[in-house]
Design a protein around this motif. Structure first.
Motif, PDB file in Angstrom:
ATOM      1  N   ILE A 150       0.635  -1.381   0.149  1.00 46.39           N
ATOM      2  CA  ILE A 150       0.057   0.104  -0.146  1.00 46.39           C
ATOM      3  C   ILE A 150       1.024   1.278   0.068  1.00 46.39           C
ATOM      4  O   ILE A 150       1.697   1.356   0.799  1.00 46.39           O
ATOM      5  CB  ILE A 150      -0.889   0.015   1.147  1.00 46.39           C
ATOM      6  N   THR A 151       0.625   2.048  -0.981  1.00 47.01           N
ATOM      7  CA  THR A 151       1.169   3.680  -0.640  1.00 47.01           C
ATOM      8  C   THR A 151      -0.044   4.496  -0.574  1.00 47.01           C
ATOM      9  O   THR A 151      -1.023   4.335  -1.134  1.00 47.01           O
ATOM     10  CB  THR A 151       1.934   3.990  -2.002  1.00 47.01           C
ATOM     11  N   ASN A 152       0.291   5.627   0.138  1.00 43.66           N
ATOM     12  CA  ASN A 152      -0.634   6.781   0.309  1.00 43.66           C
ATOM     13  C   ASN A 152      -0.048   7.964   0.741  1.00 43.66           C
ATOM     14  O   ASN A 152       1.160   8.086   0.994  1.00 43.66           O
ATOM     15  CB  ASN A 152      -1.924   6.333   1.204  1.00 43.66           C
ATOM     16  N   LEU A 199      -3.773  10.182  -8.158  1.00 45.06           N
ATOM     17  CA  LEU A 199      -3.052  10.595  -7.205  1.00 45.06           C
ATOM     18  C   LEU A 199      -2.426  12.020  -7.090  1.00 45.06           C
ATOM     19  O   LEU A 199      -2.401  12.547  -5.722  1.00 45.06           O
ATOM     20  CB  LEU A 199      -1.847   9.481  -7.044  1.00 45.06           C
ATOM     21  N   GLN A 200      -2.131  12.368  -8.096  1.00 44.10           N
ATOM     22  CA  GLN A 200      -1.382  13.780  -8.315  1.00 44.10           C
ATOM     23  C   GLN A 200      -2.564  14.855  -7.671  1.00 44.10           C
ATOM     24  O   GLN A 200      -2.113  15.850  -6.990  1.00 44.10           O
ATOM     25  CB  GLN A 200      -0.829  14.051  -9.546  1.00 44.10           C
ATOM     26  N   THR A 201      -3.595  14.668  -8.158  1.00 42.65           N
ATOM     27  CA  THR A 201      -4.680  15.723  -8.206  1.00 42.65           C
ATOM     28  C   THR A 201      -5.485  15.493  -6.904  1.00 42.65           C
ATOM     29  O   THR A 201      -6.374  16.230  -6.660  1.00 42.65           O
ATOM     30  CB  THR A 201      -5.756  15.773  -9.227  1.00 42.65           C
ATOM     31  N   LEU A 219       5.780   6.616  -8.790  1.00 42.42           N
ATOM     32  CA  LEU A 219       4.629   6.802  -7.728  1.00 42.42           C
ATOM     33  C   LEU A 219       5.472   7.604  -6.352  1.00 42.42           C
ATOM     34  O   LEU A 219       4.820   8.353  -5.856  1.00 42.42           O
ATOM     35  CB  LEU A 219       4.200   5.494  -7.211  1.00 42.42           C
ATOM     36  N   PHE A 220       6.741   7.422  -6.126  1.00 41.00           N
ATOM     37  CA  PHE A 220       7.223   8.574  -5.188  1.00 41.00           C
ATOM     38  C   PHE A 220       7.255   9.900  -5.594  1.00 41.00           C
ATOM     39  O   PHE A 220       7.207  10.866  -4.556  1.00 41.00           O
ATOM     40  CB  PHE A 220       8.967   8.238  -5.183  1.00 41.00           C
ATOM     41  N   GLU A 221       6.812  10.254  -6.747  1.00 40.10           N
ATOM     42  CA  GLU A 221       6.601  11.720  -7.151  1.00 40.10           C
ATOM     43  C   GLU A 221       5.096  12.314  -6.475  1.00 40.10           C
ATOM     44  O   GLU A 221       5.031  13.360  -6.306  1.00 40.10           O
ATOM     45  CB  GLU A 221       6.518  11.924  -8.484  1.00 40.10           C
ATOM     46  N   VAL A 222       4.335  11.286  -6.115  1.00 42.68           N
ATOM     47  CA  VAL A 222       3.003  11.594  -5.920  1.00 42.68           C
ATOM     48  C   VAL A 222       2.411  10.652  -4.510  1.00 42.68           C
ATOM     49  O   VAL A 222       1.415  10.854  -4.179  1.00 42.68           O
ATOM     50  CB  VAL A 222       2.000  11.376  -6.989  1.00 42.68           C
ATOM     51  N   GLN A 223       3.443  10.149  -3.658  1.00 44.80           N
ATOM     52  CA  GLN A 223       2.963   9.225  -2.659  1.00 44.80           C
ATOM     53  C   GLN A 223       4.157   9.428  -1.701  1.00 44.80           C
ATOM     54  O   GLN A 223       5.219   9.765  -1.813  1.00 44.80           O
ATOM     55  CB  GLN A 223       2.843   7.855  -2.985  1.00 44.80           C
ATOM     56  N   LYS A 224       3.664   9.528  -0.311  1.00 50.04           N
ATOM     57  CA  LYS A 224       4.561   9.912   0.787  1.00 50.04           C
ATOM     58  C   LYS A 224       4.733   8.672   1.395  1.00 50.04           C
ATOM     59  O   LYS A 224       5.846   8.782   2.148  1.00 50.04           O
ATOM     60  CB  LYS A 224       3.872  10.727   1.723  1.00 50.04           C
ATOM     61  N   TYR A 225       3.950   7.648   1.553  1.00 48.06           N
ATOM     62  CA  TYR A 225       4.177   6.510   2.279  1.00 48.06           C
ATOM     63  C   TYR A 225       3.950   5.195   1.550  1.00 48.06           C
ATOM     64  O   TYR A 225       3.240   5.044   0.949  1.00 48.06           O
ATOM     65  CB  TYR A 225       3.120   6.468   3.591  1.00 48.06           C
ATOM     66  N   LEU A 226       4.973   4.147   2.176  1.00 46.19           N
ATOM     67  CA  LEU A 226       4.868   2.696   1.566  1.00 46.19           C
ATOM     68  C   LEU A 226       5.019   1.999   2.589  1.00 46.19           C
ATOM     69  O   LEU A 226       5.848   1.719   3.518  1.00 46.19           O
ATOM     70  CB  LEU A 226       6.225   2.419   0.658  1.00 46.19           C
ATOM     71  N   ASP A 280      14.635   0.386   0.205  1.00 51.01           N
ATOM     72  CA  ASP A 280      15.902   1.328  -0.048  1.00 51.01           C
ATOM     73  C   ASP A 280      15.329   2.431  -0.947  1.00 51.01           C
ATOM     74  O   ASP A 280      15.839   3.621  -0.894  1.00 51.01           O
ATOM     75  CB  ASP A 280      17.026   0.698  -0.212  1.00 51.01           C
ATOM     76  N   LYS A 281      15.015   1.960  -2.290  1.00 46.89           N
ATOM     77  CA  LYS A 281      14.895   2.973  -3.395  1.00 46.89           C
ATOM     78  C   LYS A 281      13.727   3.825  -2.867  1.00 46.89           C
ATOM     79  O   LYS A 281      13.781   5.154  -3.252  1.00 46.89           O
ATOM     80  CB  LYS A 281      14.134   2.225  -4.628  1.00 46.89           C
ATOM     81  N   ALA A 282      12.520   3.480  -2.216  1.00 43.94           N
ATOM     82  CA  ALA A 282      11.430   4.466  -1.964  1.00 43.94           C
ATOM     83  C   ALA A 282      12.093   5.418  -0.878  1.00 43.94           C
ATOM     84  O   ALA A 282      11.810   6.658  -0.780  1.00 43.94           O
ATOM     85  CB  ALA A 282      10.391   3.778  -1.411  1.00 43.94           C
ATOM     86  N   ARG A 283      12.833   4.880   0.132  1.00 41.46           N
ATOM     87  CA  ARG A 283      13.551   5.840   1.188  1.00 41.46           C
ATOM     88  C   ARG A 283      14.376   6.757   0.383  1.00 41.46           C
ATOM     89  O   ARG A 283      14.368   7.909   0.855  1.00 41.46           O
ATOM     90  CB  ARG A 283      14.249   5.037   2.156  1.00 41.46           C
ATOM     91  N   GLY A 284      14.961   6.401  -0.462  1.00 40.66           N
ATOM     92  CA  GLY A 284      15.964   7.286  -1.203  1.00 40.66           C
ATOM     93  C   GLY A 284      15.184   8.486  -1.757  1.00 40.66           C
ATOM     94  O   GLY A 284      15.789   9.451  -2.347  1.00 40.66           O
ATOM     95  N   HIS A 285      13.855   8.289  -2.225  1.00 42.10           N
ATOM     96  CA  HIS A 285      13.313   9.313  -2.594  1.00 42.10           C
ATOM     97  C   HIS A 285      12.489  10.058  -1.883  1.00 42.10           C
ATOM     98  O   HIS A 285      11.587  10.860  -2.270  1.00 42.10           O
ATOM     99  CB  HIS A 285      12.136   8.632  -3.861  1.00 42.10           C
ATOM    100  N   GLY A 286      12.758   9.781  -0.407  1.00 43.28           N
ATOM    101  CA  GLY A 286      12.136  10.776   0.460  1.00 43.28           C
ATOM    102  C   GLY A 286      10.862   9.929   1.129  1.00 43.28           C
ATOM    103  O   GLY A 286      10.199  10.745   2.002  1.00 43.28           O
ATOM    104  N   MET A 287      10.443   8.741   0.783  1.00 40.42           N
ATOM    105  CA  MET A 287       9.240   8.158   1.240  1.00 40.42           C
ATOM    106  C   MET A 287       9.497   7.637   2.697  1.00 40.42           C
ATOM    107  O   MET A 287      10.571   7.051   2.839  1.00 40.42           O
ATOM    108  CB  MET A 287       8.699   7.011   0.180  1.00 40.42           C
TER     109      MET A 287
END
Length: 332
Positions: A150-152, A199-201, A219-226, A280-287
Motif C-alpha cells: 500500500i502507498t498513500n 493521485l497527483q490531483t 509513484l514516489f513523486e505523488v505518494q509519501k508512504y509505502l 531502500d529505493k523508496a526511502r532514497g526518494h524521501g518516502m
C-alpha cells in the motif's frame, strides 16, 4: 583472391543471409500490455520475445507494444479473445472472463512463491487452462505480478484502523473493493493509466500494487508512504489468441509454451530482486517506509473469503472456488 579474403567475404555473406532470414520471420506476432519496459511485466515480455526468437531460430518475431499503447488490460484481453491481438498478459481483469479465478486474488490466500508455483503447476493450474480455453484463450504460462503493498499520502499504514477514510484506488476486482471497504478505506476501481494523475490531483489518496511500482511508475513523486502489507499475490496470465496459436505448426507451439515457462521464471526472479530493493529505493526518494502488522490484517481479511466468493461468483463456481481454496491451504 586470397583465402583469407574469401573466408571474410563468406562470413559477411553468411551474416547478411542470417540477417535477412531474421527480417523475414514466418510469423510476426503482436504482444501488447500495460507494463512499462522496466517493470516486472515488461521484463517478462522481453524475456519471452528473446526466447521465442532464439528457440524458433528467427521464424517467429514478437512485436512488443508496452505501456498501454494498444489499450488497457481489459481492451487487450478482449482483443486476444477475438483474435484482434496475438498476445497479452493480464492480472485482475481475468475475473471478467472467468469469475472463478478471483479465488487467486483473495487476500492472504498465498503465503509464499513456492506455494503459488506448487498450486499453478498442478491440477489447479490445469483446470485454469482448460476453463480459459473454453473462453477462447490459450494460457502459455503464469507470470508473477508480485505481492501487493500500500502507498498513500495520508499516514503510514501499520494496522487496519490506519486505513479509515483513505480513498484507495484498486483494480477492477470486486473482492479488492470488499477488502478495503472492510478495512475502513473508501475503495474504487480506476484504469492503471489514469492512476498517477488521480493521485497527483487528490482524487485518490493511495493505491496498492507491488512495491516495485514506486520506482517503475514514479509513484514516489505523488505518494509519501509505502507500507508493506503483502495482502495479495498477483498472478499474471500469459495469454495467446486461439487464432494465432492455431496458425503455428506444432514445433512452434511448443516453443511458445517453453518460452512461457522461461519468462515465468524470469518474472519470479525479478519480483524477488525488486522486493529486496524496493524499500531502500523508496526511502532514497524521501518516502517513509514501514512493515505493517500482517497478522492484524490477516485477522480481518481471511474471514472475508467466503463473502468474497459468494458475492462475486454464482452457481457451481462457488463450490469450486471453496474447493480450490482448501487445496491451496493444504499446499506448501
Amino acid at each position: 583472391m586470397s583465402l583469407t579474403y574469401k573466408i571474410a567475404a563468406a562470413a559477411v555473406c553468411s551474416a547478411m543471409l542470417a540477417s535477412a532470414a531474421a527480417a523475414e520471420a514466418e510469423f510476426k506476432l503482436k504482444f501488447a500490455n500495460v507494463d512499462a519496459p522496466q517493470s516486472i511485466g515488461g521484463h517478462g515480455t522481453q524475456v519471452f520475445a528473446d526466447c521465442v526468437a532464439e528457440k524458433s531460430a528467427g521464424r517467429v518475431e514478437i512485436q512488443i507494444f508496452p505501456s498501454g499503447a494498444l489499450g488497457d488490460q481489459a481492451d487487450n484481453l478482449e482483443s486476444v479473445r477475438t483474435d484482434l491481438l496475438d498476445l497479452t498478459n493480464v492480472v485482475s481483469p481475468i475475473v471478467t472472463v472467468d469469475p472463478l479465478l478471483g479465488v487467486f486474488t483473495l487476500p492472504y490466500v498465498f503465503e509464499s512463491r513456492a506455494q503459488v508455483a506448487s498450486v499453478l503447476k498442478g491440477p489447479v493450474g490445469d483446470l485454469v487452462k482448460e476453463r480459459l480455453a473454453e473462453r477462447n484463450l490459450v494460457v502459455l504460462d503464469f507470470w508473477e505480478a508480485g505481492f501487493r503493498q500500500i502507498t498513500n499520502n495520508v499516514r503510514p499504514i501499520n494496522e487496519p484502523a490506519d486505513l479509515k477514510g483513505i480513498k484507495m484506488r484498486v483494480p477492477s476486482d470486486p473482492s479488492r473493493i470488499i477488502l478495503f471497504d472492510a478495512l475502513g478505506a473508501s475503495a474504487a476501481a480506476l484504469p492503471w493509466a489514469e492512476v498517477y494523475s488521480a493521485l497527483q490531483t487528490g482524487v485518490f489518496d493511495g493505491q496498492e500494487n507491488p512495491a516495485l511500482y514506486v520506482e517503475d511508475s514514479s509513484l514516489f513523486e505523488v505518494q509519501k508512504y509505502l507500507s508493506f502489507t503483502s495482502h495479495v499475490y498477483g498472478v499474471s496470465y500469459l495469454l495467446m489468441s486461439p487464432g494465432a496459436y492455431g496458425k503455428l505448426p506444432a514445433d512452434l507451439q511448443a516453443v511458445m509454451h517453453e518460452c512461457g515457462g522461461v519468462s515465468a521464471a524470469a518474472t519470479v526472479a525479478y519480483g524477488i530482486k525488486a522486493d529486496s530493493e524496493a524499500a531502500d529505493k523508496a526511502r532514497g526518494h524521501g518516502m517513509e517506509v514501514n512493515d505493517a502488522d500482517i497478522p492484524a490484517f490477516i485477522a480481518v481479511a481471511r474471514p472475508l473469503h467466503d463473502k468474497m466468493i459468494e458475492s462475486t461468483m454464482t452457481g457451481d463456481d462457488v463450490a469450486k472456488a471453496k474447493e480450490i481454496l482448501e487445496i491451496i491451504k493444504t499446499t506448501k
